[in-house]
Design an enzyme around this catalytic site. Sequence first.
Site, PDB file in Angstrom:
ATOM      1  N   SER A   1       0.822  -1.212   0.000  1.00  0.00           N
ATOM      2  CA  SER A   1       0.000   0.000   0.000  1.00  0.00           C
ATOM      3  C   SER A   1       0.859   1.267   0.000  1.00  0.00           C
ATOM      4  CB  SER A   1      -0.896   0.018   1.230  1.00  0.00           C
ATOM      5  OG  SER A   1      -1.644  -1.149   1.287  1.00  0.00           O
TER       6      SER A   1
ATOM      7  N   GLU B   1       8.870  -5.323  -6.975  1.00  0.00           N
ATOM      8  CA  GLU B   1       8.111  -6.170  -6.031  1.00  0.00           C
ATOM      9  C   GLU B   1       8.435  -7.613  -6.382  1.00  0.00           C
ATOM     10  OE1 GLU B   1       5.978  -6.073  -3.231  1.00  0.00           O
ATOM     11  OE2 GLU B   1       6.213  -8.226  -3.554  1.00  0.00           O
TER      12      GLU B   1
ATOM     13  N   THR C   1       1.027  -6.831   1.986  1.00  0.00           N
ATOM     14  CA  THR C   1       0.347  -7.569   3.056  1.00  0.00           C
ATOM     15  C   THR C   1      -1.137  -7.250   3.066  1.00  0.00           C
ATOM     16  OG1 THR C   1       2.336  -7.575   4.407  1.00  0.00           O
ATOM     17  CG2 THR C   1       0.254  -7.899   5.564  1.00  0.00           C
ATOM     18  N   CYS C   2      -1.502  -5.978   3.000  1.00  0.00           N
ATOM     19  CA  CYS C   2      -2.897  -5.581   3.156  1.00  0.00           C
ATOM     20  C   CYS C   2      -3.800  -6.291   2.151  1.00  0.00           C
ATOM     21  CB  CYS C   2      -3.023  -4.064   3.012  1.00  0.00           C
ATOM     22  SG  CYS C   2      -4.733  -3.526   3.025  1.00  0.00           S
TER      23      CYS C   2
ATOM     24  N   CYS D   1      -5.253  -7.403   5.582  1.00  0.00           N
ATOM     25  CA  CYS D   1      -6.547  -6.745   5.850  1.00  0.00           C
ATOM     26  C   CYS D   1      -7.681  -7.220   4.947  1.00  0.00           C
ATOM     27  CB  CYS D   1      -6.419  -5.234   5.654  1.00  0.00           C
ATOM     28  SG  CYS D   1      -4.885  -4.522   6.231  1.00  0.00           S
TER      29      CYS D   1
ATOM     30  N   LYS E   1      -8.604 -11.017   5.114  1.00  0.00           N
ATOM     31  CA  LYS E   1      -9.099 -11.206   6.501  1.00  0.00           C
ATOM     32  C   LYS E   1     -10.514 -10.654   6.650  1.00  0.00           C
ATOM     33  CE  LYS E   1      -9.059  -8.070   9.105  1.00  0.00           C
ATOM     34  NZ  LYS E   1      -7.959  -7.480   9.791  1.00  0.00           N
TER      35      LYS E   1
ATOM     36  N   ALA F   1      14.800  -6.563  -5.116  1.00  0.00           N
ATOM     37  CA  ALA F   1      15.753  -5.469  -5.329  1.00  0.00           C
ATOM     38  C   ALA F   1      16.620  -5.336  -4.089  1.00  0.00           C
ATOM     39  CB  ALA F   1      14.992  -4.164  -5.567  1.00  0.00           C
TER      40      ALA F   1
ATOM     41  N   GLY G   1      -2.092 -12.925  21.544  1.00  0.00           N
ATOM     42  CA  GLY G   1      -3.234 -12.178  22.074  1.00  0.00           C
ATOM     43  C   GLY G   1      -3.395 -10.838  21.394  1.00  0.00           C
TER      44      GLY G   1
ATOM     45  N   TYR H   1      -3.841  -8.322  17.632  1.00  0.00           N
ATOM     46  CA  TYR H   1      -4.849  -8.108  16.592  1.00  0.00           C
ATOM     47  C   TYR H   1      -5.155  -9.408  15.841  1.00  0.00           C
ATOM     48  CZ  TYR H   1      -4.432  -2.901  16.037  1.00  0.00           C
ATOM     49  OH  TYR H   1      -4.465  -1.547  16.168  1.00  0.00           O
TER      50      TYR H   1
ATOM     51  N   GLU I   1      -8.557 -11.648  15.910  1.00  0.00           N
ATOM     52  CA  GLU I   1      -9.413 -11.608  14.726  1.00  0.00           C
ATOM     53  C   GLU I   1      -9.652 -13.017  14.167  1.00  0.00           C
ATOM     54  OE1 GLU I   1      -8.544  -7.103  13.062  1.00  0.00           O
ATOM     55  OE2 GLU I   1      -7.489  -8.742  12.114  1.00  0.00           O
TER      56      GLU I   1
ATOM     57  N   ARG J   1       0.179 -15.643  26.413  1.00  0.00           N
ATOM     58  CA  ARG J   1       1.145 -15.720  27.512  1.00  0.00           C
ATOM     59  C   ARG J   1       0.876 -14.711  28.630  1.00  0.00           C
ATOM     60  NH1 ARG J   1       6.597 -13.256  24.561  1.00  0.00           N
ATOM     61  NH2 ARG J   1       5.750 -11.192  24.101  1.00  0.00           N
TER      62      ARG J   1
ATOM     63  N   ARG K   1      -3.044  -6.577  24.675  1.00  0.00           N
ATOM     64  CA  ARG K   1      -2.216  -5.693  25.499  1.00  0.00           C
ATOM     65  C   ARG K   1      -2.068  -4.341  24.799  1.00  0.00           C
ATOM     66  NH1 ARG K   1       3.205  -4.696  25.784  1.00  0.00           N
ATOM     67  NH2 ARG K   1       3.764  -6.330  24.279  1.00  0.00           N
TER      68      ARG K   1
ATOM     69  N   GLY L   1       3.162 -11.695  16.324  1.00  0.00           N
ATOM     70  CA  GLY L   1       3.828 -10.472  15.889  1.00  0.00           C
ATOM     71  C   GLY L   1       4.429 -10.588  14.501  1.00  0.00           C
TER      72      GLY L   1
ATOM     73  N   HIS M   1     -31.635   8.584  16.526  1.00  0.00           N
ATOM     74  CA  HIS M   1     -32.418   7.583  17.227  1.00  0.00           C
ATOM     75  C   HIS M   1     -33.236   6.742  16.248  1.00  0.00           C
ATOM     76  CE1 HIS M   1     -34.505   5.931  20.671  1.00  0.00           C
ATOM     77  NE2 HIS M   1     -35.650   6.131  20.047  1.00  0.00           N
TER      78      HIS M   1
ATOM     79  N   GLU N   1     -25.985   6.506  19.549  1.00  0.00           N
ATOM     80  CA  GLU N   1     -26.534   7.683  20.240  1.00  0.00           C
ATOM     81  C   GLU N   1     -26.079   7.730  21.696  1.00  0.00           C
ATOM     82  OE1 GLU N   1     -30.917   7.770  20.992  1.00  0.00           O
ATOM     83  OE2 GLU N   1     -30.874   5.772  20.112  1.00  0.00           O
TER      84      GLU N   1
HETATM   85  P1  NDP Z   1       0.716  -7.978  17.821  1.00  0.00           P
HETATM   86  O1  NDP Z   1       2.011  -7.333  18.125  1.00  0.00           O
HETATM   87  O2  NDP Z   1      -0.535  -7.205  17.852  1.00  0.00           O
HETATM   88  O3  NDP Z   1       0.521  -9.211  18.819  1.00  0.00           O
HETATM   89  C1  NDP Z   1       1.499 -10.210  18.958  1.00  0.00           C
HETATM   90  C2  NDP Z   1       1.038 -11.158  20.045  1.00  0.00           C
HETATM   91  O4  NDP Z   1       1.920 -12.253  20.126  1.00  0.00           O
HETATM   92  C3  NDP Z   1       1.012 -10.494  21.412  1.00  0.00           C
HETATM   93  O5  NDP Z   1      -0.094 -10.988  22.104  1.00  0.00           O
HETATM   94  C4  NDP Z   1       2.319 -10.975  22.031  1.00  0.00           C
HETATM   95  O6  NDP Z   1       2.287 -11.054  23.428  1.00  0.00           O
HETATM   96  C5  NDP Z   1       2.420 -12.362  21.449  1.00  0.00           C
HETATM   97  N1  NDP Z   1       3.801 -12.842  21.358  1.00  0.00           N
HETATM   98  C6  NDP Z   1       4.865 -12.196  20.834  1.00  0.00           C
HETATM   99  N2  NDP Z   1       5.964 -12.958  20.902  1.00  0.00           N
HETATM  100  C7  NDP Z   1       5.581 -14.128  21.481  1.00  0.00           C
HETATM  101  C8  NDP Z   1       6.264 -15.318  21.834  1.00  0.00           C
HETATM  102  N3  NDP Z   1       7.580 -15.457  21.612  1.00  0.00           N
HETATM  103  N4  NDP Z   1       5.566 -16.310  22.425  1.00  0.00           N
HETATM  104  C9  NDP Z   1       4.235 -16.162  22.665  1.00  0.00           C
HETATM  105  N5  NDP Z   1       3.537 -15.055  22.355  1.00  0.00           N
HETATM  106  C10 NDP Z   1       4.211 -14.051  21.769  1.00  0.00           C
HETATM  107  O7  NDP Z   1       0.960  -8.707  16.454  1.00  0.00           O
HETATM  108  P2  NDP Z   1      -0.024  -9.342  15.401  1.00  0.00           P
HETATM  109  O8  NDP Z   1       0.801 -10.416  14.787  1.00  0.00           O
HETATM  110  O9  NDP Z   1      -1.323  -9.714  16.001  1.00  0.00           O
HETATM  111  O10 NDP Z   1      -0.256  -8.155  14.394  1.00  0.00           O
HETATM  112  C11 NDP Z   1       0.848  -7.442  13.851  1.00  0.00           C
HETATM  113  C12 NDP Z   1       0.476  -6.023  13.543  1.00  0.00           C
HETATM  114  O11 NDP Z   1      -0.325  -6.009  12.399  1.00  0.00           O
HETATM  115  C13 NDP Z   1      -0.355  -5.356  14.621  1.00  0.00           C
HETATM  116  O12 NDP Z   1       0.434  -4.745  15.584  1.00  0.00           O
HETATM  117  C14 NDP Z   1      -1.150  -4.345  13.851  1.00  0.00           C
HETATM  118  O13 NDP Z   1      -0.415  -3.153  13.797  1.00  0.00           O
HETATM  119  C15 NDP Z   1      -1.247  -4.943  12.469  1.00  0.00           C
HETATM  120  N6  NDP Z   1      -2.607  -5.462  12.257  1.00  0.00           N
HETATM  121  C16 NDP Z   1      -3.653  -4.588  12.219  1.00  0.00           C
HETATM  122  C17 NDP Z   1      -4.931  -5.034  12.019  1.00  0.00           C
HETATM  123  C18 NDP Z   1      -6.053  -4.086  12.012  1.00  0.00           C
HETATM  124  O14 NDP Z   1      -5.847  -2.895  11.823  1.00  0.00           O
HETATM  125  N7  NDP Z   1      -7.293  -4.537  12.231  1.00  0.00           N
HETATM  126  C19 NDP Z   1      -5.223  -6.466  11.847  1.00  0.00           C
HETATM  127  C20 NDP Z   1      -4.067  -7.284  11.925  1.00  0.00           C
HETATM  128  C21 NDP Z   1      -2.814  -6.790  12.112  1.00  0.00           C
HETATM  129  P3  NDP Z   1       2.548  -9.769  24.365  1.00  0.00           P
HETATM  130  O15 NDP Z   1       1.272  -8.980  24.343  1.00  0.00           O
HETATM  131  O16 NDP Z   1       2.814 -10.381  25.699  1.00  0.00           O
HETATM  132  O17 NDP Z   1       3.712  -9.064  23.793  1.00  0.00           O
END
Ligand code: NDP
Length: 446
Positions: A13, A33, A40-41, A46, A49, A113, A174, A176, A180, A197, A203, A259, A432, A437
């Site tokens: 994007s 590319e 990714t998007c 996005c 998904k 590249a 835990g 995004y 999702e 974890r 978080r 992540g 309403h 609201e």
């Molecule tokens: P996030 O950073 O949101 O979440 C990663 C999760 O994995 C966290 O819960 C983290 O725990 C956990 N984690 C990280 N390392 C480990 C490990 N070694 N062992 C176990 N658990 C681990 O990443 P996502 O992959 O979910 O998404 C990436 C990014 O993509 C997002 O930050 C967001 O910016 C973007 N995104 C946006 C969307 C939207 O706009 N709707 C949709 C999807 C993605 P902890 O919390 O403890 O660090």
Amino acid sequence: MFDLDLFVIGGGSGGVRAARVASEKGFKVGLAEEYRLGGTCVIRGCVPKKLMVFAADYEDYIKDAAGFGWTVGHSSFDFAGFQATKDNEIDRLEGIYRTLLDQAKVHFFPSRAIIEDPHTIRLDNGKTYKTRIILIASGGSPFVPKFEGSHLVGNSNDVFKLKELPKRVLICGGGYIACEFAGVFNGMGSKVTQAYRGSQILRGFDNDIRNHLSNTMSIRGIDIRLNQTINKITESSNGLRAYFGDHSQEFDFILYATGRKPNTKDLNLDKIHVETDSSGAVVVDKYSQTVIPSVFAIGDATNRLNLTPVAIREAMSFVATVFEGEPTPVDHINVPTAVFTRPEIGTVGLTEEHARAKFDVEIYKTTFKPMSNLIAGREENNLMKLIVDKSSRRVLGVHLACPGAAEMIQMLGIAVKMGATKEDFDRTCAVHPTAAEELVTLHNPM
Ligand code: NDP
């Protein structure tokens, strides 16, 4: 003498937007590319998904229909058929990206590249191009930690390629993506376990929202296991076995959504002394410029705020700064965002916890069952929350967990960005009957 004014690495994007706009302004632009245009998007994030979320949402409509007098016959979900439809749509969108580049007369190179020097790009076929400016827009990739059996798990890219709906899914993480896909698989009919974890999912989001979402996901049948780590995964006769602290369990598909990491490893950044941080992200200033004056970077490659619309804004700021002579810093403040869980989360501004650390705040909050859920017999509430600075009266944050939260937060983002006060919200007449609201009729702080 340069061959090009701008060479963009990455056709996602951000990269496509920068290339297109700079080229339309009369500059000579190339873009490489290595995989598919759209990044990714469009290709593995996005867009596919959201299509999966739409598909999963039909589960709600079918279930709720009876409350409104409908008799719905036997329903079933054709996962493979849906995946094929989704893939066709992604192909179509990829074609549009290609057309946009062609129409803008960007030179497109379907190749990897690498950067030879601050003004030279080398492609896979060995050809080199001299360019005045280089823009790194190479995005990011899923990160899966290494442990015994980690090669057996899938990442978010793999979900889009699944041929069959897995019956038993374990999702680790835990954030995004984990939340999702937990909603998507749950809606499509899989039995979902989500292991995180930490002490609560999402978080960094407002604590009320995190607790509310976690409870609602549990009501929907997702088995959320907090403070859980997976020690190893093995192949079993019937699938994959995940070993938690004190027990093990079998699954058909294990998704690690732990992540993402910037795609910067093989670009030769060390060689040209472009700085990266410990995650591999390119270090840039507020104009997206690296320490090498001719090299800029935007989007997930910089790991600032990894959202598609942010990458696009970074692209526009880059073009204004470099090609229009208008130094334009990227504004990362009060960016509205949504998590496409079921229910959706919409959020803009400060969480209560962050706001309390800086301001004397008032909290306005409501939890209520929306009209449609009452009739449908759905045990789900909406949560809406405003965080207000007591002295300036400014609304510092809005947090929503409800159907339509993503659409609502886009509009609320305008108000918060403009510095709207609580009294501005109060002055606004309600629409309403709507759920939204409630946002303009919250009279008593907690
Ligand atoms: P996030 O950073 O949101 O979440 C990663 C999760 O994995 C966290 O819960 C983290 O725990 C956990 N984690 C990280 N390392 C480990 C490990 N070694 N062992 C176990 N658990 C681990 O990443 P996502 O992959 O979910 O998404 C990436 C990014 O993509 C997002 O930050 C967001 O910016 C973007 N995104 C946006 C969307 C939207 O706009 N709707 C949709 C999807 C993605 P902890 O919390 O403890 O660090």
